[in-house]
Design a protein around this motif. Structure first.
Motif, PDB file in Angstrom:
ATOM      1  N   ARG A   1      47.654  55.404  41.275  1.00  0.00           N
ATOM      2  CA  ARG A   1      47.608  56.586  40.407  1.00  0.00           C
ATOM      3  C   ARG A   1      46.654  57.687  40.869  1.00  0.00           C
ATOM      4  NH1 ARG A   1      50.323  55.927  35.644  1.00  0.00           N
ATOM      5  NH2 ARG A   1      50.945  53.789  35.141  1.00  0.00           N
ATOM      6  N   LEU A   2      45.825  57.428  41.847  1.00  0.00           N
ATOM      7  CA  LEU A   2      44.836  58.422  42.231  1.00  0.00           C
ATOM      8  C   LEU A   2      45.488  59.643  42.875  1.00  0.00           C
ATOM      9  CD1 LEU A   2      41.835  59.057  42.242  1.00  0.00           C
ATOM     10  CD2 LEU A   2      41.650  57.913  44.474  1.00  0.00           C
ATOM     11  N   GLY A   3      46.628  59.465  43.536  1.00  0.00           N
ATOM     12  CA  GLY A   3      47.321  60.597  44.142  1.00  0.00           C
ATOM     13  C   GLY A   3      47.745  61.619  43.110  1.00  0.00           C
ATOM     14  N   SER A   4      48.332  61.161  42.014  1.00  0.00           N
ATOM     15  CA  SER A   4      48.730  62.072  40.940  1.00  0.00           C
ATOM     16  C   SER A   4      47.521  62.736  40.298  1.00  0.00           C
ATOM     17  CB  SER A   4      49.533  61.314  39.881  1.00  0.00           C
ATOM     18  OG  SER A   4      50.802  60.952  40.372  1.00  0.00           O
ATOM     19  N   LEU A   5      46.450  61.981  40.121  1.00  0.00           N
ATOM     20  CA  LEU A   5      45.258  62.534  39.488  1.00  0.00           C
ATOM     21  C   LEU A   5      44.661  63.660  40.334  1.00  0.00           C
ATOM     22  CD1 LEU A   5      43.210  62.359  37.165  1.00  0.00           C
ATOM     23  CD2 LEU A   5      41.935  60.695  38.543  1.00  0.00           C
ATOM     24  N   ILE A   6      44.609  63.465  41.657  1.00  0.00           N
ATOM     25  CA  ILE A   6      44.028  64.472  42.541  1.00  0.00           C
ATOM     26  C   ILE A   6      44.935  65.689  42.657  1.00  0.00           C
ATOM     27  CG2 ILE A   6      43.367  64.956  44.928  1.00  0.00           C
ATOM     28  CD1 ILE A   6      42.372  62.092  45.133  1.00  0.00           C
ATOM     29  N   LEU A   7      46.244  65.455  42.816  1.00  0.00           N
ATOM     30  CA  LEU A   7      47.155  66.554  43.135  1.00  0.00           C
ATOM     31  C   LEU A   7      47.668  67.298  41.906  1.00  0.00           C
ATOM     32  CD1 LEU A   7      49.136  64.803  45.982  1.00  0.00           C
ATOM     33  CD2 LEU A   7      47.643  66.780  46.228  1.00  0.00           C
ATOM     34  N   THR A   8      47.816  66.601  40.790  1.00  0.00           N
ATOM     35  CA  THR A   8      48.309  67.263  39.577  1.00  0.00           C
ATOM     36  C   THR A   8      47.268  67.346  38.481  1.00  0.00           C
ATOM     37  OG1 THR A   8      49.150  65.223  38.543  1.00  0.00           O
ATOM     38  CG2 THR A   8      50.600  66.345  40.123  1.00  0.00           C
ATOM     39  N   HIS A   9      46.122  66.664  38.692  1.00  0.00           N
ATOM     40  CA  HIS A   9      45.058  66.578  37.682  1.00  0.00           C
ATOM     41  C   HIS A   9      45.568  65.904  36.402  1.00  0.00           C
ATOM     42  CE1 HIS A   9      42.455  69.999  39.616  1.00  0.00           C
ATOM     43  NE2 HIS A   9      42.745  69.019  40.454  1.00  0.00           N
ATOM     44  N   GLU A  10      46.580  65.067  36.544  1.00  0.00           N
ATOM     45  CA  GLU A  10      47.118  64.286  35.424  1.00  0.00           C
ATOM     46  C   GLU A  10      47.290  62.841  35.887  1.00  0.00           C
ATOM     47  OE1 GLU A  10      50.713  65.999  34.020  1.00  0.00           O
ATOM     48  OE2 GLU A  10      49.807  67.941  33.515  1.00  0.00           O
ATOM     49  N   TRP A  11      46.951  61.904  35.006  1.00  0.00           N
ATOM     50  CA  TRP A  11      47.024  60.483  35.343  1.00  0.00           C
ATOM     51  C   TRP A  11      48.455  60.040  35.652  1.00  0.00           C
ATOM     52  CZ3 TRP A  11      43.424  57.343  36.882  1.00  0.00           C
ATOM     53  CH2 TRP A  11      43.614  55.963  36.856  1.00  0.00           C
ATOM     54  N   ASN A  12      49.427  60.604  34.941  1.00  0.00           N
ATOM     55  CA  ASN A  12      50.832  60.244  35.142  1.00  0.00           C
ATOM     56  C   ASN A  12      51.635  61.411  35.709  1.00  0.00           C
ATOM     57  OD1 ASN A  12      50.777  57.503  34.115  1.00  0.00           O
ATOM     58  ND2 ASN A  12      50.530  58.393  32.062  1.00  0.00           N
ATOM     59  N   GLY A  13      50.972  62.281  36.466  1.00  0.00           N
ATOM     60  CA  GLY A  13      51.658  63.430  37.042  1.00  0.00           C
ATOM     61  C   GLY A  13      52.758  63.008  38.007  1.00  0.00           C
ATOM     62  N   THR A  14      53.804  63.838  38.084  1.00  0.00           N
ATOM     63  CA  THR A  14      54.955  63.545  38.934  1.00  0.00           C
ATOM     64  C   THR A  14      54.782  64.194  40.305  1.00  0.00           C
ATOM     65  OG1 THR A  14      56.431  63.412  37.023  1.00  0.00           O
ATOM     66  CG2 THR A  14      57.451  63.756  39.186  1.00  0.00           C
ATOM     67  N   LEU A  15      54.986  63.385  41.340  1.00  0.00           N
ATOM     68  CA  LEU A  15      54.958  63.876  42.713  1.00  0.00           C
ATOM     69  C   LEU A  15      56.319  63.624  43.353  1.00  0.00           C
ATOM     70  CD1 LEU A  15      51.477  62.739  44.126  1.00  0.00           C
ATOM     71  CD2 LEU A  15      52.185  65.009  43.372  1.00  0.00           C
ATOM     72  N   ARG A  16      56.882  64.677  43.931  1.00  0.00           N
ATOM     73  CA  ARG A  16      58.172  64.545  44.590  1.00  0.00           C
ATOM     74  C   ARG A  16      57.997  63.906  45.966  1.00  0.00           C
ATOM     75  NH1 ARG A  16      60.821  70.381  44.501  1.00  0.00           N
ATOM     76  NH2 ARG A  16      62.602  69.190  45.338  1.00  0.00           N
ATOM     77  N   GLY A  17      58.949  63.029  46.319  1.00  0.00           N
ATOM     78  CA  GLY A  17      58.910  62.377  47.614  1.00  0.00           C
ATOM     79  C   GLY A  17      59.735  63.123  48.641  1.00  0.00           C
ATOM     80  N   LEU A  18      59.549  62.787  49.907  1.00  0.00           N
ATOM     81  CA  LEU A  18      60.252  63.483  50.983  1.00  0.00           C
ATOM     82  C   LEU A  18      61.758  63.312  50.924  1.00  0.00           C
ATOM     83  CD1 LEU A  18      57.968  62.945  54.119  1.00  0.00           C
ATOM     84  CD2 LEU A  18      58.681  65.125  53.139  1.00  0.00           C
ATOM     85  N   LYS A  19      62.236  62.237  50.296  1.00  0.00           N
ATOM     86  CA  LYS A  19      63.682  62.022  50.200  1.00  0.00           C
ATOM     87  C   LYS A  19      64.364  63.050  49.303  1.00  0.00           C
ATOM     88  CE  LYS A  19      63.645  57.048  51.180  1.00  0.00           C
ATOM     89  NZ  LYS A  19      64.001  55.702  50.693  1.00  0.00           N
ATOM     90  N   GLU A  20      63.568  63.855  48.599  1.00  0.00           N
ATOM     91  CA  GLU A  20      64.138  64.919  47.772  1.00  0.00           C
ATOM     92  C   GLU A  20      64.733  66.039  48.633  1.00  0.00           C
ATOM     93  OE1 GLU A  20      64.158  65.607  44.344  1.00  0.00           O
ATOM     94  OE2 GLU A  20      63.440  63.619  43.797  1.00  0.00           O
ATOM     95  N   TRP A  21      64.344  66.094  49.900  1.00  0.00           N
ATOM     96  CA  TRP A  21      64.824  67.152  50.786  1.00  0.00           C
ATOM     97  C   TRP A  21      65.717  66.557  51.875  1.00  0.00           C
ATOM     98  CZ3 TRP A  21      59.985  66.971  48.708  1.00  0.00           C
ATOM     99  CH2 TRP A  21      59.574  68.087  47.964  1.00  0.00           C
ATOM    100  N   PRO A  22      66.698  67.325  52.356  1.00  0.00           N
ATOM    101  CA  PRO A  22      67.518  66.848  53.476  1.00  0.00           C
ATOM    102  C   PRO A  22      66.646  66.524  54.680  1.00  0.00           C
ATOM    103  CG  PRO A  22      68.452  68.827  52.501  1.00  0.00           C
ATOM    104  CD  PRO A  22      67.111  68.654  51.885  1.00  0.00           C
TER     105      PRO A  22
END
Length: 474
Positions: A294-315
């Motif tokens: 969960r630390l990635g979401s906390l650092i990047l979105t400043h939310e404990w359950n923040g959503t981060l898009r993965g690389l598979k979202e792009w061609p």
């Protein structure tokens, strides 16, 4: 990756800009440092500030010259290797780069002569004004160059007419969404680069020349070391905060870059922070990942359950190379944290009155001397590789921006650049290191008095001034 004309043109530009950016990242901070030194000398009349000013002004002159030479080479590549980019985006990039010449370069060139050679020919006020103008000129240069680069990262204020970018609002073009964050981040990086270089020189003289130097030379080493540690202690934490804000801006406008930097392939809530791993672009996974939940979401979105898009979202053909920027980003962060650690340690030693006597700390500071340059290079790699496969993000692909040149021609010019740069700039860097090792040379009592601007002395050729300093330290 195939060694075609596109990749070779990218490698050539990457090589030349990597050499070039080392010098502006040093001279931007050094020009401001010189202005501070001269201001302190005028205010306190302490000779140590005058000695340090004259010492670092010689280093600035050599570094500035190498920066100008290495920068000219890059501009030619817009015509030789990237003519389609020039044709498509020249109406926007051309004026921005021209403004840099008309404001920053003319300002620097106009006052640099007074700053370097007017020490005994003009009054103190005019000389200090010239030094300040050179410092402001370096900041103007960073302003316009970063504005152009930021527009390519987050384009705005334009319209496309007949396949060419046309400015619709120059304010939107200049102050594009990522520009303020990049300007602050790069300026602070330049100041830290200079601070750690100055600190390393001071640490070297405290470590190895203590028994040979006279009292004034030792005083100069202590002053430059102290000033560098103050900068590290207060600016390094600010830089980490600025980097966090820059990361939030990148997440908003370039989410694919963030996904590659973090090594995330799957979109998730409460994403972990990957400390280490090996991103595999073919298998679409990060092998041997070491993560903190969960630390990635906390650092990047400043939310404990923040959503981060993965690389598979792009061609697959629109993904930046995570194998490169995953590690370049971590190198930059590791250097930044180490800088902050050194700065905070200096505060503790200063409080305990051990800043100038703790030899292990001087060794630590000496080893950190190149850290600013490494951080700038790793940050630049993260920024530029993370933009791929776009040269104008989301609008113009890099493959469509290259000139119609054969790969062998680009390879030959790249080889020539490698040889010429290693020889010319290798000699220049060696000369700079020799000057740094010599250190400030206080004026002896039997020498003509050179109290500062407005006081006469025998004119001296530019190179002879630096050579005399080297010979005095032999």
């Amino acid at each position: 990756m195939e060694l075609d004309a596109v990749l070779l043109a990218r490698l050539q530009f990457a090589f030349t800009i990597s050499f070039h950016i080392l010098f502006p990242s040093f001279t931007i901070g050094l020009a401001s440092y010189l202005a501070v030194l001269e201001g302190l000398w005028l205010k306190t009349d302490r000779r140590v500030y005058r000695d340090l000013y004259r010492f670092w002004s010689k280093i600035f002159a050599v570094s500035f010259g190498m920066g100008v030479v290495s920068g000219v080479v890059m501009s030619y590549q817009f015509g030789t290797n990237w003519s389609r980019l020039s044709d498509s985006a020249g109406n926007i990039l051309g004026p921005l780069l021209s403004y840099e010449v008309l404001t920053a370069f003319f300002l620097e060139a106009g006052f640099l002569g007074i700053m370097l050679f007017g020490w005994d020919r003009v009054g103190r006020g005019l000389h200090f004004f010239a030094t300040c103008m050179v410092a402001i000129g370096t900041l103007f240069s960073a302003f316009w160059i970063l504005s152009a680069n930021s527009w390519m990262q987050t384009p705005s204020g334009y319209e496309i007419v007949d396949g060419r970018f046309q400015p619709a609002s120059w304010l939107a073009v200049i102050f594009n969404p990522s520009f303020p964050y990049r300007l602050v981040h790069m300026t602070l990086a330049a100041y830290l680069t200079t601070a750690f270089a100055v600190g390393a020189v001071g640490a070297w003289h405290l470590l190895y020349r203590r028994s040979r130097d006279n009292a004034r030379q030792l005083d100069a080493a202590r002053v430059m070391f102290s000033m560098a540690m103050w900068m590290a202690a207060f600016v390094a934490p600010i830089q980490i905060l600025a980097g966090d804000m820059h990361g939030l801006n990148t997440l908003e406008h370039q989410p694919a870059k963030i996904a590659a930097m973090e090594g995330h392939w799957e979109t998730s809530q409460g994403a972990p922070l990957l400390l280490f791993g090996l991103p595999d672009m073919q298998r679409e996974e990060t092998k041997w990942a070491v993560e903190v939940p969960r630390l990635g979401s906390l650092i990047l979105t400043h939310e404990w359950n923040g959503t981060l898009r993965g690389l598979k979202e792009w061609p697959a053909d629109e993904r930046p190379n995570a194998s490169i920027i995953f590690w370049s980003f971590r190198l930059m962060v590791a250097i930044g944290v180490t800088m902050m650690l050194l700065g905070l340690t200096s505060l503790v030693l200063r409080w305990r009155r051990r800043l100038y006597e703790t030899r292990w700390f001087h060794t630590f500071a000496l080893m950190m001397g190149p850290s600013g340059f490494l951080a700038v290079l790793s940050g630049w790699v993260t920024t530029e590789v993370g933009r791929q496969p776009w040269v104008v993000y989301g609008q113009l692909r890099t493959a469509n921006a290259v000139s119609s040149v054969q790969a062998v021609h680009v390879a030959i010019s790249l080889g020539l650049f490698l040889a010429a740069y290693l020889i010319v700039f290798g000699v220049g860097v060696y000369y700079l290191l020799r000057m740094m090792a010599t250190g400030p040379v206080p004026q002896l009592a039997d020498q003509p008095q050179t109290g500062g601007p407005g006081q006469p002395q025998q004119p001296m050729r530019p190179i002879s001034a630096a050579l005399d300093s080297l010979e005095a330290g032999e």
